[in-house]
Enzyme design. Structure first.
Site, short mmCIF file in Angstrom:
data_model
loop_
_atom_site.label_atom_id
_atom_site.label_comp_id
_atom_site.label_asym_id
_atom_site.label_seq_id
_atom_site.Cartn_x
_atom_site.Cartn_y
_atom_site.Cartn_z
N TYR A 28 -13.76 0.57 2.14
CA TYR A 28 -12.67 -0.49 1.85
C TYR A 28 -11.66 0.33 2.02
O TYR A 28 -11.28 1.38 1.27
CB TYR A 28 -12.98 -1.30 0.40
CG TYR A 28 -12.16 -2.39 0.37
CD1 TYR A 28 -11.90 -3.36 1.14
CD2 TYR A 28 -11.20 -2.34 -1.00
CE1 TYR A 28 -11.20 -4.55 0.97
CE2 TYR A 28 -10.28 -3.40 -1.11
CZ TYR A 28 -10.35 -4.54 -0.19
OH TYR A 28 -9.36 -5.64 -0.63
N HIS A 41 -8.35 -3.06 11.11
CA HIS A 41 -7.76 -1.72 10.44
C HIS A 41 -8.01 -0.66 11.59
O HIS A 41 -8.78 -0.89 12.30
CB HIS A 41 -8.31 -1.43 9.09
CG HIS A 41 -7.79 -2.31 7.96
ND1 HIS A 41 -6.59 -1.74 7.12
CD2 HIS A 41 -8.09 -3.44 7.33
CE1 HIS A 41 -6.58 -2.68 6.34
NE2 HIS A 41 -7.56 -3.67 6.37
N SER A 69 -12.63 -4.82 7.14
CA SER A 69 -11.81 -4.30 5.89
C SER A 69 -11.71 -2.56 6.02
O SER A 69 -10.64 -2.10 5.31
CB SER A 69 -12.15 -4.90 4.63
OG SER A 69 -12.55 -6.08 4.64
N HIS A 74 -9.31 -10.15 11.61
CA HIS A 74 -8.45 -8.97 10.83
C HIS A 74 -9.14 -7.60 11.18
O HIS A 74 -9.82 -7.06 10.49
CB HIS A 74 -8.27 -9.38 9.36
CG HIS A 74 -7.44 -8.72 8.35
ND1 HIS A 74 -6.19 -8.85 8.22
CD2 HIS A 74 -7.72 -7.41 8.12
CE1 HIS A 74 -5.78 -8.01 7.38
NE2 HIS A 74 -6.66 -6.90 7.39
N HIS A 127 0.78 -1.03 0.09
CA HIS A 127 0.07 0.11 -0.08
C HIS A 127 0.86 1.26 0.11
O HIS A 127 0.84 2.10 -0.97
CB HIS A 127 -1.14 -0.05 1.10
CG HIS A 127 -2.01 -1.30 0.96
ND1 HIS A 127 -2.90 -0.98 0.23
CD2 HIS A 127 -1.94 -2.38 1.46
CE1 HIS A 127 -3.92 -2.17 0.43
NE2 HIS A 127 -3.20 -2.98 1.06
#
EC number: 4.1.3.39
Length: 347
Positions: free
Chosen positions: A291, A202, A171, A200, A20
């Site tokens: 996203y 963020h 996400s 997971h 990224h």
């Protein structure tokens, strides 16, 4: 929150996340350096995949310096204890890519789909399990599942396809701890006790650590993160911080805290082209439920069309866009720019 005496398996996503801030410019030397150094703190599983997963050389992003197989064959023989995982997106990765990855020594395959489209993963999950891989159904943008739907989607994967682990994937960095606990709890209540659950997160709303703890408390035995918080938007759960928090709470990770701190500070941070932080655009991602990988696309569109990335992201959230719809960002920015020009003329 009492987690004293519990165990958690932490997975490092740094190399996937490195795509990224440094899109597809990672060299073989860098690809080798990060996993081999992460091996020392005893990270059990390391993700080695291109941004779009196996077979993900795509004009949507940038063509990588090397193909999947070159990266995998360069890294895996050098690892002493860590296992390697690879991401596979149905519609991009094929059975040939899967066979190649397993032949290279990959042990875990993450088959990623949008949370409400798990049915497209049937062939990939089934083949991965048939070939003996640790197989994960990776349900992205989990905040978009209406109450009670996540368990149904996960049961479809496990009972029909054979995934031995299901991930609740935030996400967008949108969820709060109570929401994570609720979704993980629903999964745990519905799934076979032998089926593992992962989380997971963020950091777009600054909640990655708290959400990962909530996920673990709710029954997630696998937690993703990345050293120095590498990742889309404001990054993933920073592993060195999470290891320290777990140590304070008496949760066993098996990871050497000082060594992973050193990896983050001495190796990974100097490799970054730009700092990963909760700036206004990353915060907007989380707030609007967008996203995380859309951030760089929106920022590029801002430079091209003069529409603030924040405004683009808010509209993307309002429209309920999902991963894979990157082409809409350019169209949306152009439409918003034209609309603003018309307003100026009429004024």
């Amino acid at each position: 929150m009492n987690l004293q005496g519990k165990n958690v398996t932490l997975y490092d996503m740094s190399l996937l996340x490195f795509m990224h801030p440094n899109p597809y410019h990672i060299t073989l030397e860098q690809m080798i350096a990060v996993p081999t150094v992460l091996d020392a703190p005893r990270i059990p599983l390391i993700e080695i995949t291109l941004r779009d997963g196996l077979g993900g050389r795509s004009i949507n992003y940038v063509f990588p310096a090397h193909i999947d197989e070159e990266y995998l064959r360069a890294v895996i023989p050098r690892l002493k204890q860590a296992k390697v995982s690879a991401l596979l997106l149905p519609g991009i990765g094929t059975v040939d890519h899967l066979n190649m990855a397993l032949d290279c020594g990959v042990s875990t395959i993450l088959v990623a789909t949008h949370c409400t489209e798990a049915d497209v993963s049937e062939h990939h999950i089934g083949m991965s399990r048939m070939l003996g891989a640790d197989t994960v159904g990776f349900l992205m943008m989990a905040h978009m599942i209406r109450r009670g739907k996540s368990a149904g989607a996960a049961r479809l994967d496990v009972k029909c396809y054979g995934a031995n682990c299901i991930y609740c994937t935030d996400s967008a960095g949108y969820m709060l701890p109570d929401e994570v606990s609720e979704k993980i709890g629903l999964l745990r209540a519905e799934l076979n006790p032998a089926t593992e659950i992962g989380f997971h997160g963020h950091h777009n709303m600054g909640m990655a650590i708290a959400n990962s703890l909530a996920g673990h408390r709710g029954g997630a035995s696998r937690i993703d993160g990345s050293v120095a918080g590498l990742g889309a938007g404001a990054g993933n759960t920073p592993l060195e911080v999470f290891v320290a928090v777990c140590k304070r709470m008496g949760v066993e990770t098996g990871i050497d805290l000082y060594k992973i701190m050193d990896v983050a500070e001495d190796l990974v941070v100097p490799m970054m082209d730009q700092p990963i932080r909760v700036d206004r655009d990353a915060l907007t991602l989380g707030y609007a439920g967008v996203y995380s990988s859309f951030l760089l696309f929106a920022q590029r569109a801002e430079k091209k069309y003069g529409v603030p990335a924040r405004d683009i992201l808010v509209e993307l959230g309002r429209r309920g866009t999902v991963g894979g719809q990157e082409d809409m960002i350019e169209d949306l920015a152009l439409d918003m720019s034209r609309a603003r020009q018309k307003q100026k003329v009429s004024a």
